[in-house]
Design a protein around this motif. Structure first.
Motif, short mmCIF file in Angstrom:
data_model
loop_
_atom_site.label_atom_id
_atom_site.label_comp_id
_atom_site.label_asym_id
_atom_site.label_seq_id
_atom_site.Cartn_x
_atom_site.Cartn_y
_atom_site.Cartn_z
N ARG A 113 0.85 -1.18 0.00
CA ARG A 113 0.00 0.00 0.00
C ARG A 113 0.89 1.24 0.00
N LEU A 114 0.76 2.02 -1.04
CA LEU A 114 1.49 3.27 -1.15
C LEU A 114 0.66 4.40 -0.57
N SER A 115 1.36 5.36 0.03
CA SER A 115 0.71 6.53 0.58
C SER A 115 1.29 7.78 -0.06
N CYS A 116 0.44 8.76 -0.27
CA CYS A 116 0.88 10.05 -0.79
C CYS A 116 0.38 11.12 0.16
N GLY A 117 1.33 11.77 0.85
CA GLY A 117 0.98 12.85 1.75
C GLY A 117 1.51 14.16 1.21
N ALA A 118 0.95 15.25 1.72
CA ALA A 118 1.35 16.58 1.25
C ALA A 118 1.84 17.40 2.43
N SER A 119 3.05 17.88 2.32
CA SER A 119 3.63 18.72 3.37
C SER A 119 3.36 20.17 3.06
N GLY A 120 2.62 20.85 3.95
CA GLY A 120 2.34 22.26 3.73
C GLY A 120 1.37 22.52 2.60
N TYR A 121 0.62 21.51 2.26
CA TYR A 121 -0.31 21.63 1.13
C TYR A 121 -1.53 20.79 1.43
N THR A 122 -2.70 21.32 1.11
CA THR A 122 -3.94 20.58 1.31
C THR A 122 -4.53 20.21 -0.04
N PHE A 123 -4.86 18.95 -0.20
CA PHE A 123 -5.37 18.49 -1.48
C PHE A 123 -6.69 19.16 -1.85
N SER A 124 -7.49 19.51 -0.89
CA SER A 124 -8.77 20.19 -1.14
C SER A 124 -9.59 19.40 -2.15
N SER A 125 -9.81 19.94 -3.33
CA SER A 125 -10.58 19.24 -4.36
C SER A 125 -9.69 18.86 -5.54
N ASP A 126 -8.41 18.74 -5.30
CA ASP A 126 -7.46 18.38 -6.36
C ASP A 126 -7.77 17.03 -6.97
N ARG A 127 -7.26 16.82 -8.15
CA ARG A 127 -7.13 15.48 -8.68
C ARG A 127 -5.74 14.99 -8.27
N VAL A 128 -5.71 13.86 -7.66
CA VAL A 128 -4.44 13.27 -7.20
C VAL A 128 -4.25 11.96 -7.96
N GLY A 129 -3.11 11.84 -8.58
CA GLY A 129 -2.86 10.67 -9.41
C GLY A 129 -1.63 9.90 -8.98
N TRP A 130 -1.62 8.64 -9.37
CA TRP A 130 -0.44 7.80 -9.21
C TRP A 130 0.07 7.45 -10.60
N PHE A 131 1.35 7.63 -10.78
CA PHE A 131 2.02 7.27 -12.02
C PHE A 131 3.14 6.29 -11.69
N ARG A 132 3.61 5.60 -12.71
CA ARG A 132 4.77 4.74 -12.51
C ARG A 132 5.66 4.78 -13.74
N GLN A 133 6.93 4.54 -13.49
CA GLN A 133 7.90 4.49 -14.59
C GLN A 133 8.84 3.32 -14.37
N ALA A 134 8.78 2.40 -15.30
CA ALA A 134 9.68 1.25 -15.27
C ALA A 134 10.93 1.58 -16.06
#
Length: 122
Positions: free
Chosen positions: A17-38
């Motif tokens: 399980r991956l987690s994405c947190g924001a330091s000094g930033y609030t996601f509010s109504s953002d679109r938050v995505g996960w990407f990957r690069q092999a």
């Protein structure tokens, strides 16, 4: 500003399980995505969620195995990865941007990026 955690090495069939947190930033109504690069491949969109909206998108190759979710109280987005395969090995990045910023799976639809976390499946 975005910090990913939860990566590591796992055997095929396992989970992370991956987690994405924001330091000094609030996601509010953002679109938050996960990407990957092999290695040797272009970065690809894996999943996205409209924060506080709950609407999700997910790429076909991980449907049924990966789930994206949010925790409003913790200002965190998760990527639950089950039934992992060797082909899931990559650096995983989270990104945040405007909910109106174009296709969910395109890099330029996002403004803020984390540094990535390595996922290795053997």
């Amino acid at each position: 500003q975005l910090v990913e955690s939860g990566g590591g090495s796992v055997q095929a069939g396992g989970s992370l399980r991956l987690s994405c947190g924001a330091s000094g930033y609030t996601f509010s109504s953002d679109r938050v995505g996960w990407f990957r690069q092999a290695p040797g491949k272009e970065r690809e969109g894996v999943a996205a969620i409209l924060f506080n909206g709950g609407i999700t998108s997910i790429t076909d190759s991980v449907k049924g195995r990966f789930t994206i979710s949010e925790d409003n109280a913790k200002n965190t987005v998760y990527l639950q990865m089950d039934s992992l395969k060797a082909g899931d090995t990559a650096i995983y990045y989270c990104a945040a941007g405007s909910p109106y910023g174009g296709d969910w799976n395109k890099d330029d639809s996002y403004t803020y990026w984390g540094r990535g976390t390595q996922v290795t499946v053997s």
